[in-house]
Design a protein around this motif. Structure first.
Motif, PDB file in Angstrom:
ATOM      1  N   ILE A 131     -66.886   7.638  56.062  1.00  0.00           N
ATOM      2  CA  ILE A 131     -68.070   7.525  55.212  1.00  0.00           C
ATOM      3  C   ILE A 131     -68.537   6.076  55.242  1.00  0.00           C
ATOM      4  O   ILE A 131     -67.761   5.188  55.601  1.00  0.00           O
ATOM      5  CB  ILE A 131     -67.769   7.955  53.757  1.00  0.00           C
ATOM      6  CG1 ILE A 131     -66.544   7.192  53.209  1.00  0.00           C
ATOM      7  CG2 ILE A 131     -67.563   9.453  53.654  1.00  0.00           C
ATOM      8  CD1 ILE A 131     -66.280   7.412  51.756  1.00  0.00           C
ATOM      9  N   GLU A 132     -69.777   5.864  54.851  1.00  0.00           N
ATOM     10  CA  GLU A 132     -70.265   4.485  54.767  1.00  0.00           C
ATOM     11  C   GLU A 132     -70.375   4.017  53.326  1.00  0.00           C
ATOM     12  O   GLU A 132     -70.328   2.829  53.057  1.00  0.00           O
ATOM     13  CB  GLU A 132     -71.609   4.369  55.485  1.00  0.00           C
ATOM     14  CG  GLU A 132     -71.429   4.503  56.989  1.00  0.00           C
ATOM     15  CD  GLU A 132     -72.640   4.114  57.799  1.00  0.00           C
ATOM     16  OE1 GLU A 132     -73.771   4.228  57.279  1.00  0.00           O
ATOM     17  OE2 GLU A 132     -72.454   3.692  58.949  1.00  0.00           O
ATOM     18  N   GLN A 133     -70.550   4.965  52.415  1.00  0.00           N
ATOM     19  CA  GLN A 133     -70.599   4.647  50.987  1.00  0.00           C
ATOM     20  C   GLN A 133     -69.583   5.536  50.295  1.00  0.00           C
ATOM     21  O   GLN A 133     -69.479   6.712  50.635  1.00  0.00           O
ATOM     22  CB  GLN A 133     -71.953   5.021  50.374  1.00  0.00           C
ATOM     23  CG  GLN A 133     -73.157   4.672  51.180  1.00  0.00           C
ATOM     24  CD  GLN A 133     -73.650   3.298  50.819  1.00  0.00           C
ATOM     25  OE1 GLN A 133     -73.341   2.808  49.737  1.00  0.00           O
ATOM     26  NE2 GLN A 133     -74.353   2.667  51.720  1.00  0.00           N
ATOM     27  N   GLU A 134     -68.954   4.997  49.274  1.00  0.00           N
ATOM     28  CA  GLU A 134     -67.967   5.781  48.534  1.00  0.00           C
ATOM     29  C   GLU A 134     -68.565   7.081  47.983  1.00  0.00           C
ATOM     30  O   GLU A 134     -67.899   8.099  47.889  1.00  0.00           O
ATOM     31  CB  GLU A 134     -67.442   4.933  47.371  1.00  0.00           C
ATOM     32  CG  GLU A 134     -65.998   5.222  47.044  1.00  0.00           C
ATOM     33  CD  GLU A 134     -65.507   4.272  45.972  1.00  0.00           C
ATOM     34  OE1 GLU A 134     -64.742   3.375  46.330  1.00  0.00           O
ATOM     35  OE2 GLU A 134     -65.903   4.435  44.802  1.00  0.00           O
ATOM     36  N   SER A 135     -69.861   7.022  47.672  1.00  0.00           N
ATOM     37  CA  SER A 135     -70.498   8.191  47.056  1.00  0.00           C
ATOM     38  C   SER A 135     -70.704   9.357  48.032  1.00  0.00           C
ATOM     39  O   SER A 135     -71.122  10.427  47.631  1.00  0.00           O
ATOM     40  CB  SER A 135     -71.852   7.773  46.487  1.00  0.00           C
ATOM     41  OG  SER A 135     -72.640   7.239  47.544  1.00  0.00           O
ATOM     42  N   GLU A 136     -70.409   9.146  49.325  1.00  0.00           N
ATOM     43  CA  GLU A 136     -70.657  10.215  50.293  1.00  0.00           C
ATOM     44  C   GLU A 136     -69.603  11.310  50.262  1.00  0.00           C
ATOM     45  O   GLU A 136     -69.812  12.399  50.798  1.00  0.00           O
ATOM     46  CB  GLU A 136     -70.689   9.638  51.720  1.00  0.00           C
ATOM     47  CG  GLU A 136     -71.881   8.791  52.022  1.00  0.00           C
ATOM     48  CD  GLU A 136     -71.849   8.233  53.441  1.00  0.00           C
ATOM     49  OE1 GLU A 136     -71.146   8.788  54.309  1.00  0.00           O
ATOM     50  OE2 GLU A 136     -72.516   7.216  53.670  1.00  0.00           O
ATOM     51  N   ALA A 137     -68.457  11.023  49.661  1.00  0.00           N
ATOM     52  CA  ALA A 137     -67.377  12.016  49.728  1.00  0.00           C
ATOM     53  C   ALA A 137     -66.415  11.829  48.569  1.00  0.00           C
ATOM     54  O   ALA A 137     -66.345  10.752  47.960  1.00  0.00           O
ATOM     55  CB  ALA A 137     -66.625  11.856  51.046  1.00  0.00           C
ATOM     56  N   ASP A 138     -65.680  12.892  48.274  1.00  0.00           N
ATOM     57  CA  ASP A 138     -64.621  12.829  47.261  1.00  0.00           C
ATOM     58  C   ASP A 138     -63.340  13.349  47.886  1.00  0.00           C
ATOM     59  O   ASP A 138     -63.366  14.182  48.788  1.00  0.00           O
ATOM     60  CB  ASP A 138     -64.994  13.693  46.055  1.00  0.00           C
ATOM     61  CG  ASP A 138     -66.261  13.191  45.399  1.00  0.00           C
ATOM     62  OD1 ASP A 138     -66.283  12.025  44.982  1.00  0.00           O
ATOM     63  OD2 ASP A 138     -67.246  13.956  45.355  1.00  0.00           O
ATOM     64  N   THR A 139     -62.249  12.839  47.360  1.00  0.00           N
ATOM     65  CA  THR A 139     -60.953  13.200  47.949  1.00  0.00           C
ATOM     66  C   THR A 139     -59.997  13.726  46.887  1.00  0.00           C
ATOM     67  O   THR A 139     -59.946  13.209  45.772  1.00  0.00           O
ATOM     68  CB  THR A 139     -60.350  11.966  48.658  1.00  0.00           C
ATOM     69  OG1 THR A 139     -61.210  11.614  49.738  1.00  0.00           O
ATOM     70  CG2 THR A 139     -58.959  12.253  49.212  1.00  0.00           C
ATOM     71  N   LEU A 140     -59.259  14.745  47.296  1.00  0.00           N
ATOM     72  CA  LEU A 140     -58.187  15.297  46.468  1.00  0.00           C
ATOM     73  C   LEU A 140     -56.877  15.106  47.225  1.00  0.00           C
ATOM     74  O   LEU A 140     -56.790  15.434  48.412  1.00  0.00           O
ATOM     75  CB  LEU A 140     -58.423  16.796  46.246  1.00  0.00           C
ATOM     76  CG  LEU A 140     -57.228  17.617  45.741  1.00  0.00           C
ATOM     77  CD1 LEU A 140     -56.852  17.226  44.314  1.00  0.00           C
ATOM     78  CD2 LEU A 140     -57.539  19.118  45.804  1.00  0.00           C
ATOM     79  N   GLU A 141     -55.885  14.555  46.542  1.00  0.00           N
ATOM     80  CA  GLU A 141     -54.548  14.490  47.134  1.00  0.00           C
ATOM     81  C   GLU A 141     -53.614  15.310  46.257  1.00  0.00           C
ATOM     82  O   GLU A 141     -53.558  15.108  45.042  1.00  0.00           O
ATOM     83  CB  GLU A 141     -54.053  13.040  47.205  1.00  0.00           C
ATOM     84  CG  GLU A 141     -54.910  12.196  48.128  1.00  0.00           C
ATOM     85  CD  GLU A 141     -54.300  10.821  48.412  1.00  0.00           C
ATOM     86  OE1 GLU A 141     -53.172  10.563  47.941  1.00  0.00           O
ATOM     87  OE2 GLU A 141     -54.965  10.025  49.094  1.00  0.00           O
ATOM     88  N   ILE A 142     -52.907  16.234  46.865  1.00  0.00           N
ATOM     89  CA  ILE A 142     -51.921  17.024  46.124  1.00  0.00           C
ATOM     90  C   ILE A 142     -50.548  16.650  46.675  1.00  0.00           C
ATOM     91  O   ILE A 142     -50.284  16.820  47.874  1.00  0.00           O
ATOM     92  CB  ILE A 142     -52.163  18.536  46.297  1.00  0.00           C
ATOM     93  CG1 ILE A 142     -53.571  18.903  45.808  1.00  0.00           C
ATOM     94  CG2 ILE A 142     -51.117  19.338  45.539  1.00  0.00           C
ATOM     95  CD1 ILE A 142     -53.900  20.383  45.927  1.00  0.00           C
TER      96      ILE A 142
END
Ligand code: DGJ
Length: 730
Positions: free
Chosen positions: A124-135
């Motif tokens: 991504i280029e901006q943090e707002s482009e994606a969200d992450t889940l870690e389990i």
């Protein structure tokens, strides 16, 4: 935020603009897979896990005969305590056990996307482009932790997944399987789509209904290979180009892979993808980690076309990198099919000069410029200019060409060594081999052991020296054989099975160093054509030579197959001479041009031997391509007629604003008693009016798409039409 967590139900809901993916933590920390498919606003438990007392299904809780891992849809299934399906991972322990019981420990949701150390990924280029889940999961007995990492793109219908293993225990562990993703579907009503092929016959499409048991695509060749590709999609029966559901997985990896679907006893389906466990294991000493490659998952409700446009756009904008990502790529002339190994500075200059006259922008000097390489018997590894062929040196030749106003590019095959080379005589231990075993050659060459740092450093040094020695702005990075005797002189016995993956990590490191050190060089990967055309390579090198087969008719299938996943701008496509050198077919120059113009355009023939009429045609082709280049290289691609299904092929490129389009049509053989062909375009705006360049006629977008356009009757074999449309004010 594309990821929601409901504390009460312990459901994680991942959402892209068009898809949903739901995970639930149940009971004592098992991670169940609920759903992947068309987007739903809120999941309210409409498809709860259905626990039934089933014969032969073991119960971890003796008090509950209904609960069994044997029929629980899971996110990352293991082996040893009741799940008999294909495991996503396996770990051998010093006591001989392979049992591992990963249970939920914690989760994290955050904006952005993590980098995976040493591995290519979407970004991504901006943090707002994606969200992450870690389990985070843990096996208490061994201390093995697995973190399932999911990233959801907010503007692409794609979710990417990978897994990181961290060893928090005290005894050595051996990972014998570490797949990147596993998904349990609740039924088996799907077709499976994969690619197959061979050298000069890449990316054929195989589609078959799922059958009980395991069906797979895989490579054991050390490279993603032309034989298969790290891709698998499930399609609802009846799904076609434009309608129906597709669930697609593509691994961002260039080595041995497996992609498989297992139809299980109760007609459910487990799909998994990752590094091929065949020939692989990885030692985890206490404190060590192992990161799997990334898998890109695309759900489409608009058939294969919808799927491809998501992959194409994501890879074009968030996999490929560097200054060339958004730059129009140069029209090139390559000397391989023009001269093979037989050239000197004057013959090269003559071809380049002709290319310049005709509008070409880049000259690429292919194999044979180094060592003493008059054929494929020697010199790989000796990256110094062959003074016999280029007595005034590479810099001199490059300057003669750049002096004409053309760019200069150069071929390398950095991962290889010829037994007849100074490098091999100095370092026979530098190739992949196993002591006491003969070394199997392919194309008379051996594979350097890129699991070794000294070998990687040598390659970076040797290539850097050449790139710094002359005005070189393009590199063709070739790789012409697969890996045998996969062993490394530096690794201990218990780590030999790491060699294949370490080779790929070494390759990624080398490419990373070189592409970072030479950001102004356009790198094109190649492996005897499309033998390593995968998302891993595209991360470092934004274009690939699609096939050594330059025959326009063969290319229809190769390019159509590639377009399923990989964008047109990434697909090197050249006009070559006739009779074609691979299949001996004679096709019109127009058709050769139209096929090659449907990708990243170039020529590969002796331009000095063209007739004046042919030169004029070539000049027009290049002028046309330059006009439509932004559309071809950065537009949306629509497949219309499949070369795998009939005598006719058609496709269209449409600009993002739908103002411009190119429609290409190809007919292989002339047939008696043909119907009047009508071609329906795709991707236009039904409310726009378009002018057809070639006739000046004006048509509505709706008319062109729904009624279609009558094609002129052209007689003869191997014909093509290449039509342009532009929006006009009404
Ligand atoms: C294989 C490539 O695909 C060809 O284009 C050419 O570069 C040869 N290798 C050169 O050896």
């Amino acid at each position: 935020m594309g990821i929601h967590y409901d504390e009460g139900s312990q459901v994680f809901h991942l959402q892209t603009p068009g898809s949903s993916y739901c995970i639930q933590i149940i009971r004592d920390g098992y991670v169940g897979h609920i759903y992947w498919g068309r987007r739903i606003a809120v999941y309210r438990n409409s498809i709860p896990f259905d626990f039934i007392d089933r014969g032969f299904s073991p119960n971890p809780d003796p008090a509950d005969r209904k609960f069994s891992l044997d029929n629980l849809p899971q996110e990352y299934p293991g082996y040893g305590n009741g799940d008999f399906g294909v495991p996503a991972f396996q770990v051998s322990q010093p006591n001989g056990s392979e049992i591992c019981d990963l249970r939920y420990r914690a989760y994290r949701i955050y904006a952005g996307k993590p980098k995976l150390p040493g591995l290519p990924t979407t970004y991504i280029e901006q943090e707002s482009e994606a969200d992450t889940l870690e389990i985070e999961l843990q096996d208490t007995l061994t201390g093995l932790r697995a973190t399932l990492i999911y990233t959801v793109f907010n503007e692409h219908d794609a979710i990417v997944r990978s897994v990181r293993f961290d060893h928090t225990g005290s005894e050595n562990l051996l990972l014998t399987r570490a797949l990147s993703a596993s998904i349990d579907f609740r039924d088996d009503q799907y077709d499976m789509l994969t690619f197959y092929g061979a050298h000069t016959n890449e990316r054929n499409i195989a589609r078959r209904p799922l059958m009980p048991g395991i069906q797979s695509a895989e490579s054991r060749r050390g490279a993603s290979s032309p034989q298969q590709n790290p891709f698998l999609a499930l399609l609802r029966p009846g799904t076609d180009e434009d309608n129906g559901e597709v669930f697609a997985l593509n691994l961002v990896y260039s080595g041995n892979f497996i992609a498989q679907a297992e139809v299980q006893q109760y007609r459910t389906t487990r799909v998994s993808i990752g590094i091929n466990p065949f020939g692989f294991s990885w030692q985890l000493t206490p404190g060590e980690s192992f990161q799997t490659p990334e898998t890109v998952m695309v759900y489409s409700a608009q058939g294969l076309g919808g799927m491809s446009r998501v992959f194409n756009r994501l890879y074009r904008t968030r996999l490929c990198r560097g200054k060339f990502r958004d730059a129009e790529r140069p029209v090139l002339i390559n000397n391989w099919e023009a001269t093979y190994f037989d050239f000197n500075a004057d013959t090269i200059e003559a071809i380049a000069r002709e290319g310049k006259e005709l509008g070409m922008e880049l000259f690429v000097l292919d194999d044979g410029w180094f060592g003493k390489r008059d054929n494929d018997l020697s010199s790989l590894g000796d990256w110094t200019v062959d003074q016999r062929k280029l007595p005034e040196g590479l810099d001199n030749l490059a300057r003669r060409i750049t002096g004409m106003g053309m760019q200069f590019g150069l071929w390398f095959e950095p991962e290889m060594v010829s037994p007849d080379s100074d490098l091999y005589r100095r370092h026979p231990e530098w190739c992949l081999h196993m002591a006491d075993r003969p070394r199997t050659v392919g194309r008379n060459q051996l594979v350097l052991d890129l699991s070794r740092c000294d070998v990687c450093d040598y390659i970076v040094g040797a290539i850097s020296d050449i790139l710094s020695s002359a005005p070189i702005t393009y590199v063709k990075w070739d790789m012409n054989r697969h890996l045998t005797e996969i062993g490394s002189a530096l690794l201990p016995a218990e780590r030999q099975r790491e060699t294949g993956h370490r080779y790929i990590l070494g390759l990624y490191k080398v490419m990373d160093e070189l592409t970072s050190a030479f950001p102004d060089v356009l790198f094109e990967s190649c492996s005897s054509g499309g033998g390593r055309y995968d998302a891993g390579m595209l991360y470092y090198m934004p274009q690939t030579w699609a096939s050594d087969n330059t025959d326009a008719i063969s290319r229809l299938k190769i390019q159509y197959g590639n377009s399923m996943v990989y964008p047109a701008v990434s697909m090197g496509a050249h006009v070559s001479s006739v009779p074609n050198h691979q299949v001996n077919r004679v096709t019109p120059l127009d058709t050769r041009g139209h096929v090659a113009m449907s990708g990243n355009f170039g020529y590969e023939l002796d331009l000095t031997k063209l007739s004046p009429e042919e030169k004029l045609t070539v000049k027009h082709q290049i002028a046309l391509y330059k006009e439509i280049r932004p559309l071809i290289q950065f537009g949306e691609f629509y497949r219309i007629l499949s070369p795998f299904e009939g005598n006719e092929t058609a496709w269209a490129f449409v600009s993002a604003d739908q103002n411009e389009a190119v429609l290409a049509f190809f007919r292989v053989l002339s047939q008696p008693g043909e119907r009047v062909p009508v071609l329906k375009c795709k991707g236009l705006n039904p409310d726009y009016v378009y002018r057809h360049y070639e006739t000046g006629q004006v048509y509505g977008g709706d008319e062109l798409m729904y009624a279609g356009l009558t094609l002129p009757r052209i007689k003869g074999d191997y014909i093509s039409l290449f039509w342009r449309f532009s929006r006009v004010a009404e």
